[in-house]
Design an enzyme around this catalytic site. Structure first.
Site, PDB file in Angstrom:
ATOM      1  N   ASP A 234      -6.290   3.516  -5.048  1.00 40.31           N
ATOM      2  CA  ASP A 234      -5.992   2.311  -4.282  1.00 40.31           C
ATOM      3  C   ASP A 234      -5.408   2.713  -2.936  1.00 40.31           C
ATOM      4  O   ASP A 234      -4.245   3.105  -2.832  1.00 40.31           O
ATOM      5  CB  ASP A 234      -5.000   1.434  -5.058  1.00 40.31           C
ATOM      6  CG  ASP A 234      -4.739   0.118  -4.335  1.00 40.31           C
ATOM      7  OD1 ASP A 234      -5.603  -0.779  -4.436  1.00 40.31           O
ATOM      8  OD2 ASP A 234      -3.701   0.000  -3.658  1.00 40.31           O
TER       9      ASP A 234
ATOM     10  N   LYS B   8      -8.149  -1.579   2.168  1.00 41.38           N
ATOM     11  CA  LYS B   8      -7.703  -2.929   2.526  1.00 41.38           C
ATOM     12  C   LYS B   8      -7.760  -3.162   4.024  1.00 41.38           C
ATOM     13  O   LYS B   8      -7.458  -2.267   4.816  1.00 41.38           O
ATOM     14  CB  LYS B   8      -6.271  -3.157   2.028  1.00 41.38           C
ATOM     15  CG  LYS B   8      -6.076  -2.881   0.544  1.00 41.38           C
ATOM     16  CD  LYS B   8      -4.648  -3.115   0.118  1.00 41.38           C
ATOM     17  CE  LYS B   8      -4.443  -2.645  -1.310  1.00 41.38           C
ATOM     18  NZ  LYS B   8      -4.369  -1.179  -1.422  1.00 41.38           N
TER      19      LYS B   8
ATOM     20  N   TYR C 102      -1.241   2.329   4.859  1.00 44.30           N
ATOM     21  CA  TYR C 102      -0.463   3.389   4.217  1.00 44.30           C
ATOM     22  C   TYR C 102      -0.377   4.642   5.089  1.00 44.30           C
ATOM     23  O   TYR C 102       0.440   5.526   4.834  1.00 44.30           O
ATOM     24  CB  TYR C 102      -1.053   3.747   2.855  1.00 44.30           C
ATOM     25  CG  TYR C 102      -1.100   2.595   1.875  1.00 44.30           C
ATOM     26  CD1 TYR C 102      -0.376   1.416   2.101  1.00 44.30           C
ATOM     27  CD2 TYR C 102      -1.877   2.660   0.723  1.00 44.30           C
ATOM     28  CE1 TYR C 102      -0.426   0.361   1.203  1.00 44.30           C
ATOM     29  CE2 TYR C 102      -1.922   1.603  -0.178  1.00 44.30           C
ATOM     30  CZ  TYR C 102      -1.203   0.463   0.070  1.00 44.30           C
ATOM     31  OH  TYR C 102      -1.260  -0.581  -0.818  1.00 44.30           O
TER      32      TYR C 102
ATOM     33  N   HIS D 104      -5.582  -7.479   2.952  1.00 46.43           N
ATOM     34  CA  HIS D 104      -4.286  -6.953   2.504  1.00 46.43           C
ATOM     35  C   HIS D 104      -3.228  -8.050   2.376  1.00 46.43           C
ATOM     36  O   HIS D 104      -2.495  -8.103   1.387  1.00 46.43           O
ATOM     37  CB  HIS D 104      -3.818  -5.867   3.481  1.00 46.43           C
ATOM     38  CG  HIS D 104      -2.850  -4.901   2.884  1.00 46.43           C
ATOM     39  ND1 HIS D 104      -2.737  -3.591   3.281  1.00 46.43           N
ATOM     40  CD2 HIS D 104      -1.927  -5.043   1.915  1.00 46.43           C
ATOM     41  CE1 HIS D 104      -1.806  -2.977   2.588  1.00 46.43           C
ATOM     42  NE2 HIS D 104      -1.292  -3.845   1.750  1.00 46.43           N
TER      43      HIS D 104
END
Length: 318
Positions: free
Chosen positions: A36, A70, A41, A103
């Site tokens: 994921d 995302k 990130y 997201h």
């Protein structure tokens, strides 16, 4: 080719970029097949390097993995959705995604990739009073562009994160391609029973992020040490009864209620522990007792952290 999302995936949130390649390779060796990821990130290039090495070394083939990424908030305008997706594909060194998610249901002003990537939350971090800058982009336009990604073959499935019941009802009224996955925060302190049930009624699979609750948030000062569900008597009693750890009991509770999970760890022994939850089952009484811990305790709440960290009050939950 994996046709359905694996029950236990590996979350990449807060895995440092310098450690990410090792961690992903360790996770693949431990048996994880769902990863994921997200632009926000800030580690997709490192994840992609790990995938490339795993493919080259024969650890797995691309079709053996389920790769999720995302769409970040600053790319909601239709003309930027494909741009964002292709950037993630490039960083992850993949030709397609298995799943691409919106997201947050939060549209922010566009920040060019050349200016700052990942763009994060603040429109201009160097401003005298840096703030979030909302964009006038309705969610239905973003979703139409997500559908275009499906048509173009850039992702096999599309879905959403952090939607509430009202937004989900609305989405299902205009979607030409229905979302296949809803990813939400869910754990024994935040069971979200109505939302999980509604998603199921609409045919969406639910993935729970932060399935162990507070553990991901203590270091961010978004939870306290006393917020851990792992010390709850009903959890420790079930762990003792089944010869498992409290974490394994909480993860088992999550998959047994029908959700998939994406726990995160950088420790190989914890990776293996989090996967070892298929050889036991909780009783109806144990499931009910753990579900009864629900306190509507949300750790990842934009209505709290955006004001504290980004000088902008922007709730999405009532």
């Amino acid at each position: 080719m994996i046709e359905t999302i694996p029950q236990v995936g590996f979350g990449l949130w807060k895995v440092p970029g310098e450690d990410c390649e090792r961690v992903v390779l360790e996770a693949i060796r431990a048996g994880y097949r769902h990863f994921d990821c997200a632009a926000d990130y800030g580690n997709e290039q490192a994840v992609g390097a790990a995938f490339a090495k795993a493919f080259a070394d024969g650890l797995v083939r691309r079709e053996d993995l389920w790769i999720t990424s995302k769409l970040w908030n600053t790319f909601h305008a239709p003309e930027h959705v494909e741009l964002a997706c292709r950037k993630s594909l490039s960083d992850l060194q993949c030709d397609y995604l298995d799943l691409y998610l919106v997201h947050f249901p939060i549209a922010l002003a566009f920040v060019p990739i050349e200016t700052r990537y990942p763009p994060e939350w603040l429109h201009d971090p160097d401003a005298a009073e840096p703030r979030m800058k909302p964009a006038r982009v309705p969610l239905h336009r973003t979703w139409a562009a997500m559908e275009d990604l499906r048509h173009a073959g850039l992702t096999r499935q599309i879905g959403v994160c952090n939607y509430n019941t009202g937004l989900l009802h609305d989405l299902m009224r205009y979607a030409e391609i229905a979302p296949s996955v809803l990813q939400i925060e869910a754990h024994p302190y935040l069971t979200q029973e109505k939302l999980v049930r509604l998603a199921g009624d609409y045919g969406l699979h639910v993935t729970a992020f932060s399935p162990l609750g507070a553990l991901s948030y203590v270091e961010l000062d978004m939870a306290g040490a006393g917020d851990s569900v792992l010390t709850e008597p009903v959890v420790t009693a079930a762990a003792q009864a089944h010869g498992k750890t409290p974490a394994q009991v909480v993860l088992r509770w999550a998959i047994q209620r029908g959700t998939s999970i994406i726990p995160k760890t950088t420790k190989p022994e914890r990776m293996r522990e989090n996967l070892a939850i298929e050889d036991f089952a909780l009783s109806e009484e144990e499931m009910a007792a753990i579900s009864a811990l629900d306190a509507d305790r949300r750790f990842n709440d934009p209505g709290v952290f955006t004001e504290a960290a980004f000088n902008t009050f922007h709730p999405i939950y009532d």
